[in-house]
Design a protein around this motif. Structure first.
Motif, PDB file in Angstrom:
ATOM      1  N   CYS A 163      -6.556  -3.037  -7.048  1.00 23.58           N
ATOM      2  CA  CYS A 163      -6.258  -1.623  -6.998  1.00 23.58           C
ATOM      3  C   CYS A 163      -7.012  -1.098  -5.519  1.00 23.58           C
ATOM      4  N   VAL A 174       4.916  -2.958  -7.290  1.00 26.61           N
ATOM      5  CA  VAL A 174       3.953  -2.186  -7.188  1.00 26.61           C
ATOM      6  C   VAL A 174       3.725  -0.908  -8.107  1.00 26.61           C
ATOM      7  N   LEU A 215       3.480  -0.280   1.637  1.00 27.08           N
ATOM      8  CA  LEU A 215       3.838  -1.085   0.531  1.00 27.08           C
ATOM      9  C   LEU A 215       5.310  -0.840  -0.030  1.00 27.08           C
ATOM     10  N   ILE A 261      -0.799  -7.977   0.333  1.00 28.85           N
ATOM     11  CA  ILE A 261      -0.166  -7.466  -0.428  1.00 28.85           C
ATOM     12  C   ILE A 261       0.524  -8.200  -1.497  1.00 28.85           C
ATOM     13  N   LEU A 264      -5.466  -2.164  -2.347  1.00 36.38           N
ATOM     14  CA  LEU A 264      -4.524  -1.687  -1.818  1.00 36.38           C
ATOM     15  C   LEU A 264      -4.535  -0.075  -1.193  1.00 36.38           C
TER      16      LEU A 264
END
Length: 769
Positions: A462, A481, A474, A442, A465
């Motif tokens: 993206c 983020v 997250l 991350i 994620l």
């Protein structure tokens, strides 16, 4: 093993170092005159700690965007009586001449300067102060360190006409560096006389001259009794070079590899050259000939090659010259050569493109100094991860993470690396990854999004994620983020696919998180951003996923968060609601999301007067009859009206429609719903519903609240019975049954809710002793 390494927690030393660097003022230092960092006078730190502080500092500045570099950081290590430095690795723009100057009194043993382009010839003078202790030195990619500024006229006025110009320093040599054994001059600029520079060094053991053009390397023979490692990557070789190398009989590691894309090389490797190396360099354990074209066939005929199982025994080698080796090589670089696809290769580790193992070896070997080859190797890994299954997942992930961290500004590595991460983190590999490793992924993904505004990188990041559990995984980077995603969505020119993924992620991030998170994100401009997206889509008369996700995200972010509800109203949210309803009368998903959001607004007493207009009340009343999305639209419309009714007849400040007429339509709507409807809604708390129970001013609101509870505890007892009990719903229902104003059917339903919860409690009683 690798798995254990990735799962083990950070050492106490690492945690303490990190904490001190992030809180220098509160730990090791104080601020002098509010600006200069000073070490506390009673501190003495040995080199083990100081080295780690400096090296970790460089790493943090490079990879953590939140970490603020300190102007005076290196001055903390200026006095060897309180701080000792021995081995440090400095990189890129972080280090300047004055930083090295600050630590000149230290007795450095090892100094690696990698791509430090801000260093000039001033730093060459500083190096001299380390000359009596330095054993290892790297100036790799420090392209300006041999340049100094010269003022041509030397007079004040002349400077205005002729600003300073850069001139090459030609008189510097390693005179006095008596202990220097390991030297890397990779990517040294043209014009520096390497032979003169190196001549004073008595006994070099390792030398790296990557990317330097040298027609004559005869001077290397002066170290034929000491040189054990020689790297001549991307040097255009000739027969003379080969003859000189063959005399360096102590060599254990030889690298003559090249990146065949960088320029056209005349030299071709032959069987004779490889034979010469094998015969003369008897200590060789590592050889890299990546990127070379073989002039003649060095391979054994394929019939003979296929015999028996794969072997690394030199006697069975498919590459003929290597049959003369006494033992298998530890490493053999064959990347971008045809030789890596042969069956019998006499080496424990081979870099190449034949299989996953070879590709991972290539990434590992070339990441630090050869991004141009690393990006090709990561591209191959991307194909393996996409098409086959990776067998060394943890190693692959860690190597890609390292490459992305190391080359934050290299477009090719950021593109291929972020694409590989997407496939390496998808669900089939999920079980093999530790929390620590997934957090590292991350971090590098967010770094990529931050430093690279390039469409492909943004899309890959993206998408990667999306492989994580959101918001849980997250949450440790929650603010960052969200800021990055809003930044993407606020760009004037947008890629449609990135916009869709970013809105989806934004929506997932505000679903099921604490209210303080929602408030913080609201203050970042989340509500405004979503409304702008909706406005754009309305102007294009498009109702797509972006439109639906944007309304859904607004629904989530306003849940029990009055500040965000108010923002929605202040930014003309109601106007957009009416326009969307008019433009897209058939879009059921959209209606559900919009009404869910208005339900949240209606729960805020101070904001309800703004919903009290003839236009809005008519719209909500008409939506009571909607069959869109099962009962969801009708249910949410009724919820909005239930809260408005709860304020009593005196709050009804409009003539049309009449309050009684709307009440009648609400009763009719509730009675038409199927009590066993499966729901498209998720309550974290019943508080907004429960507040409608203990009142007599609006029996229909009471009925809507009781119906809602009955439906949820019937269809989802495991989730909602405990929630209702925990939030004190049962006594409220019991009190309501005693109220004269409550309707009989509402009381009946309330009894059923209580019964459901008591049955649920009995069934789930823990009978174990």
């Amino acid at each position: 093993s690798l798995k254990m390494a990735s799962d083990s927690p950070e050492s106490l030393m690492t945690l303490c170092t990190d904490y001190c660097l992030r809180n220098l003022e509160g730990t090791l230092c104080y601020l002098l005159d509010n600006e200069t960092l000073r070490l506390h006078p009673d501190i003495f730190l040995p080199s083990e700690i100081c080295d780690k502080l400096v090296n970790e500092y460089v790493e943090l500045v490079k990879t953590d965007s939140i970490f603020e570099p300190h102007e005076s950081f290196f001055t903390l290590f200026s006095d060897p009586r309180s701080t000792r430095l021995a081995r440090i690795h400095l990189r890129e723009q972080i280090v300047q001449d004055q930083d090295l100057e600050a630590i000149r009194k230290q007795d450095l043993v090892e100094l690696y300067l990698t791509n430090c382009e801000k260093l000039t010839a001033k730093s060459l003078q500083t190096l001299v102060s380390f000359s009596h202790t330095l054993i290892s030195l790297s100036l790799f990619g420090c392209c300006n360190i041999f340049y100094e500024e010269e003022n041509p006229g030397g007079c004040e006025d002349d400077c205005l006409v002729n600003p300073t110009r850069q001139v090459l320093v030609k008189d510097f040599t390693f005179e006095g560096f008596s202990r220097l054994r390991f030297l890397n001059l990779g990517r040294l600029i043209e014009g520096v006389n390497v032979e003169t520079l190196l001549r004073p060094l008595a006994s070099l053991a390792a030398l790296d001259l990557s990317g330097i053009r040298l027609n004559d390397v005869g001077f290397l023979t002066q170290w034929k009794d000491s040189l054990v490692s020689l790297v001549l990557y991307n040097m255009d070789l000739s027969e003379e070079h080969i003859q000189v190398i063959a005399q360096l009989r102590k060599l254990r590691h030889l690298d003559i590899s090249r990146d065949h894309l960088s320029s056209y090389y005349k030299f071709k490797l032959t069987r004779r050259v490889l034979n010469l190396f094998v015969e003369n360099l008897v200590n060789l354990t590592s050889l890299d000939i990546s990127g070379h074209t073989m002039l003649e066939n060095c391979t054994i005929p394929s019939m003979e090659e296929k015999m028996g199982q794969t072997s690394i025994e030199p006697a069975k080698s498919s590459i003929a010259p290597f049959r003369g080796l006494k033992r298998p090589l530890q490493f053999l670089g064959l990347f971008e050569t045809s030789l890596c696809r042969l069956t019998h290769i006499p080496a424990y580790k081979v870099s190449g493109d034949k299989n996953e193992e070879q590709v991972l070896n290539a990434i590992e070997a070339y990441t630090e100094h050869r991004p141009e080859i690393t990006s090709q190797a990561i591209n191959l890994l991307f194909d393996i991860a996409r098409i086959e299954r990776c067998s060394q997942l943890l190693r692959a992930l860690q190597l890609v993470i390292t490459a992305l961290k190391c080359h934050k500004n290299d477009k090719n590595i950021q593109v291929t690396g972020s694409a590989a991460l997407f496939y390496l983190t998808n669900s089939e590999y999920r079980m093999e990854q530790s929390v620590k490793l997934r957090r590292q992924v991350i971090q590098v993904v967010l770094n990529g999004m931050e430093s690279y505004q390039e469409v492909t990188v943004q899309r890959n990041c993206c998408l990667t994620l999306c492989n994580f559990s959101i918001p849980e995984e997250l949450e440790f980077q929650y603010r960052r983020v969200n800021e990055l995603l809003l930044n993407i969505l606020n760009q004037s020119r947008q890629d449609e696919s990135i916009q869709r993924i970013a809105v989806h992620l934004c929506n997932a991030l505000v679903c099921q998180v604490d209210n303080d998170h929602k408030e913080a994100v609201g203050k970042m401009g989340f509500v405004m951003t979503m409304l702008k997206l909706i406005q754009k889509k309305l102007a294009d008369k498009t109702c797509d996923q972006v439109m639906e996700f944007s309304w859904s995200a607004l629904w989530n972010i306003t849940d029990e968060t009055p500040d965000n509800c108010e923002m929605f109203l202040n930014y003309s949210g109601m106007k957009l609601f009416l326009e969307c309803l008019k433009e897209f009368p058939e879009k059921q998903e959209l209606h559900r999301n919009m009404l869910g959001l208005l339900g949240n607004v209606a729960e805020v007493k101070e904001l309800r007067p703004q919903l009290m207009t003839s236009q809005f009340i008519s719209v909500f009343s008409n939506l009571l009859e909607s069959k869109a999305d099962g009962i969801e639209v009708s249910y949410n419309a009724c919820g909005v009206l239930s809260h408005i009714m709860f304020d009593g007849p005196e709050a009804w400040g409009i003539c049309e429609p009449h309050r009684e007429e709307v009440v009648k339509r609400m009763w009719a709507a509730i009675q038409s719903w199927d009590i066993n409807s499966r729901r498209n809604i998720n309550y974290r708390s019943f508080e907004p519903i429960l507040r409608l129970l203990p009142q007599g001013i609006s029996p229909v609101s009471q009925h809507w609240a009781t119906w809602a509870l009955y439906n949820l505890v019937s269809v989802y007892p495991d989730k909602y019975c405990p929630l209702l009990i925990k939030e004190g719903g049962i006594p409220l229902l019991k009190d309501m049954i005693k109220m004269a104003s409550a309707r009989q059917e509402t009381k009946e339903m309330a009894r059923k809710v209580i019964e459901h919860c008591s049955n649920f409690k009995e069934e789930n009683m823990d009978t174990s002793r």
